[in-house]
Design an enzyme around this catalytic site. Structure first.
Site, PDB file in Angstrom:
ATOM      1  N   ASP A   1      83.867 -15.710  95.680  1.00  0.00           N
ATOM      2  CA  ASP A   1      85.028 -16.094  96.591  1.00  0.00           C
ATOM      3  C   ASP A   1      86.051 -14.986  96.526  1.00  0.00           C
ATOM      4  OD1 ASP A   1      86.828 -19.244  95.982  1.00  0.00           O
ATOM      5  OD2 ASP A   1      86.692 -17.809  98.010  1.00  0.00           O
TER       6      ASP A   1
ATOM      7  N   ASP B   1      75.127  -7.537  97.040  1.00  0.00           N
ATOM      8  CA  ASP B   1      76.627  -7.920  96.978  1.00  0.00           C
ATOM      9  C   ASP B   1      76.545  -8.776  98.280  1.00  0.00           C
ATOM     10  OD1 ASP B   1      79.972  -6.639  97.282  1.00  0.00           O
ATOM     11  OD2 ASP B   1      79.101  -8.413  98.010  1.00  0.00           O
TER      12      ASP B   1
ATOM     13  N   THR C   1      76.495 -21.042  89.680  1.00  0.00           N
ATOM     14  CA  THR C   1      75.738 -20.306  88.669  1.00  0.00           C
ATOM     15  C   THR C   1      76.549 -19.253  87.776  1.00  0.00           C
ATOM     16  OG1 THR C   1      74.639 -18.779  90.082  1.00  0.00           O
ATOM     17  CG2 THR C   1      73.336 -20.946  89.541  1.00  0.00           C
TER      18      THR C   1
ATOM     19  N   TYR D   1      81.180 -21.747  87.350  1.00  0.00           N
ATOM     20  CA  TYR D   1      80.720 -23.401  87.425  1.00  0.00           C
ATOM     21  C   TYR D   1      79.829 -23.781  86.144  1.00  0.00           C
ATOM     22  CZ  TYR D   1      84.336 -24.491  90.985  1.00  0.00           C
ATOM     23  OH  TYR D   1      85.652 -24.748  91.376  1.00  0.00           O
TER      24      TYR D   1
HETATM   25  N1  APR Z   1      77.364 -11.563  96.208  1.00  0.00           N
HETATM   26  C1  APR Z   1      76.509 -12.288  95.628  1.00  0.00           C
HETATM   27  N2  APR Z   1      76.518 -12.938  94.332  1.00  0.00           N
HETATM   28  C2  APR Z   1      77.688 -12.873  93.751  1.00  0.00           C
HETATM   29  C3  APR Z   1      78.784 -11.840  94.250  1.00  0.00           C
HETATM   30  C4  APR Z   1      78.503 -11.229  95.279  1.00  0.00           C
HETATM   31  N3  APR Z   1      79.593 -10.343  95.719  1.00  0.00           N
HETATM   32  N4  APR Z   1      79.518 -12.028  93.144  1.00  0.00           N
HETATM   33  C5  APR Z   1      79.112 -12.855  92.328  1.00  0.00           C
HETATM   34  N5  APR Z   1      77.983 -13.404  92.695  1.00  0.00           N
HETATM   35  C6  APR Z   1      76.972 -14.524  91.944  1.00  0.00           C
HETATM   36  C7  APR Z   1      77.370 -14.842  90.448  1.00  0.00           C
HETATM   37  O1  APR Z   1      76.511 -13.567  89.757  1.00  0.00           O
HETATM   38  C8  APR Z   1      76.782 -15.831  90.436  1.00  0.00           C
HETATM   39  O2  APR Z   1      75.227 -16.104  89.968  1.00  0.00           O
HETATM   40  O3  APR Z   1      77.460 -15.647  92.325  1.00  0.00           O
HETATM   41  C9  APR Z   1      76.944 -16.866  91.733  1.00  0.00           C
HETATM   42  C10 APR Z   1      77.903 -17.900  91.710  1.00  0.00           C
HETATM   43  O4  APR Z   1      78.968 -17.221  90.883  1.00  0.00           O
HETATM   44  P1  APR Z   1      80.466 -17.782  91.385  1.00  0.00           P
HETATM   45  O5  APR Z   1      81.097 -16.689  92.423  1.00  0.00           O
HETATM   46  O6  APR Z   1      81.482 -17.688  89.940  1.00  0.00           O
HETATM   47  O7  APR Z   1      80.583 -19.285  91.831  1.00  0.00           O
HETATM   48  P2  APR Z   1      80.736 -20.523  91.037  1.00  0.00           P
HETATM   49  O8  APR Z   1      79.719 -20.505  89.925  1.00  0.00           O
HETATM   50  O9  APR Z   1      80.066 -21.176  92.298  1.00  0.00           O
HETATM   51  O10 APR Z   1      82.036 -20.810  90.815  1.00  0.00           O
HETATM   52  C11 APR Z   1      83.061 -20.932  91.829  1.00  0.00           C
HETATM   53  O11 APR Z   1      84.725 -19.406  90.780  1.00  0.00           O
HETATM   54  O12 APR Z   1      85.126 -17.599  91.866  1.00  0.00           O
HETATM   55  C12 APR Z   1      85.538 -18.663  91.525  1.00  0.00           C
HETATM   56  O13 APR Z   1      87.016 -19.679  93.488  1.00  0.00           O
HETATM   57  C13 APR Z   1      85.706 -19.739  92.607  1.00  0.00           C
HETATM   58  O14 APR Z   1      86.536 -21.648  91.588  1.00  0.00           O
HETATM   59  C14 APR Z   1      85.381 -21.054  92.280  1.00  0.00           C
HETATM   60  C15 APR Z   1      84.357 -20.935  91.360  1.00  0.00           C
END
Ligand code: APR
Length: 182
Positions: free
Chosen positions: A40, A16, A128, A131
């Site tokens: 996020d 995390d 990933t 999005y």
């Molecule tokens: N630590 C590390 N990696 C994480 C964590 C964490 N705590 N939580 C999720 N992930 C991973 C997910 O498994 C994925 O592989 O981070 C990667 C990106 O996933 P998202 O957080 O969904 O981000 P993204 O795909 O860029 O989408 C962005 O999602 O949360 C919303 O506000 C954000 O609208 C934006 C969109």
């Protein structure tokens, strides 16, 4: 798993991202800088309300942050000095400029980290999750872009750590890095 790139460390770690100390943590944000789920959500939950207050000021100044760009805030209660809110592309068909926008995300994040004198940066696998960017394609772009930045003669970062949330993501990144850097 760790690699040496031109004397700098490229690290891949499962976990995390909000629990790993760094000078700068990269967030996977949205153009509205409004917070959300995934990374996020975790960053705002762990970092506290001060981060959103700073984003409100940024939003008042710039309106929106376009895909490929990033903005910086303090890190609140997170184990870091800075959060770099990078906006990844929403994956459509792979032919709408997504690859370049994703590469720009990483380039701009590392540029901003260096402008803030960060030596250790952690990054998630941007785009990933929500999005929808296919993991393997995204990882290839991410690793190539970060290696390219670390190889720059004026690079001042000591280490860049990809923090992957699950085994498949971790294995994909390590396998691609081994191929690229072997
Ligand atoms: N630590 C590390 N990696 C994480 C964590 C964490 N705590 N939580 C999720 N992930 C991973 C997910 O498994 C994925 O592989 O981070 C990667 C990106 O996933 P998202 O957080 O969904 O981000 P993204 O795909 O860029 O989408 C962005 O999602 O949360 C919303 O506000 C954000 O609208 C934006 C969109």
């Amino acid at each position: 798993m760790e690699f040496d790139v031109a004397g700098h460390r490229l690290v891949f770690q499962k976990g995390d991202i909000t629990t790993i100390a760094a000078d700068a943590i990269v967030n996977a944000a949205n153009s509205g800088l409004l917070g959300g789920g995934g990374v996020d959500g975790a960053i705002h939950r762990s970092g506290g309300p001060g981060i959103m207050r700073e984003l409100n000021e940024v939003r008042a100044q710039i309106g929106r942050c376009p895909p490929g760009q990033a903005v910086v805030t303090s890190a609140g209660d997170l184990p870091a000095d800075w959060v770099i809110h990078a906006v990844g592309p929403i994956y459509r068909d792979g032919k709408s400029g997504e690859a370049e926008q994703l590469a720009a995300c990483y380039r701009n994040s590392l540029r901003l980290a260096q402008e803030h004198d960060a030596l250790r940066v952690t990054m998630p696998s941007i785009s990933t999750g929500v999005y929808g960017y296919p993991m393997r394609s995204a990882a290839q772009i991410a690793i190539e872009t970060v290696v390219g930045c670390l190889e720059q003669p004026d690079n001042t970062l000591k280490s860049v750590t990809f923090v992957l949330y699950d085994d498949p993501a971790f294995r994909t990144h390590v396998e691609l890095a081994e191929k690229l850097l072997a």
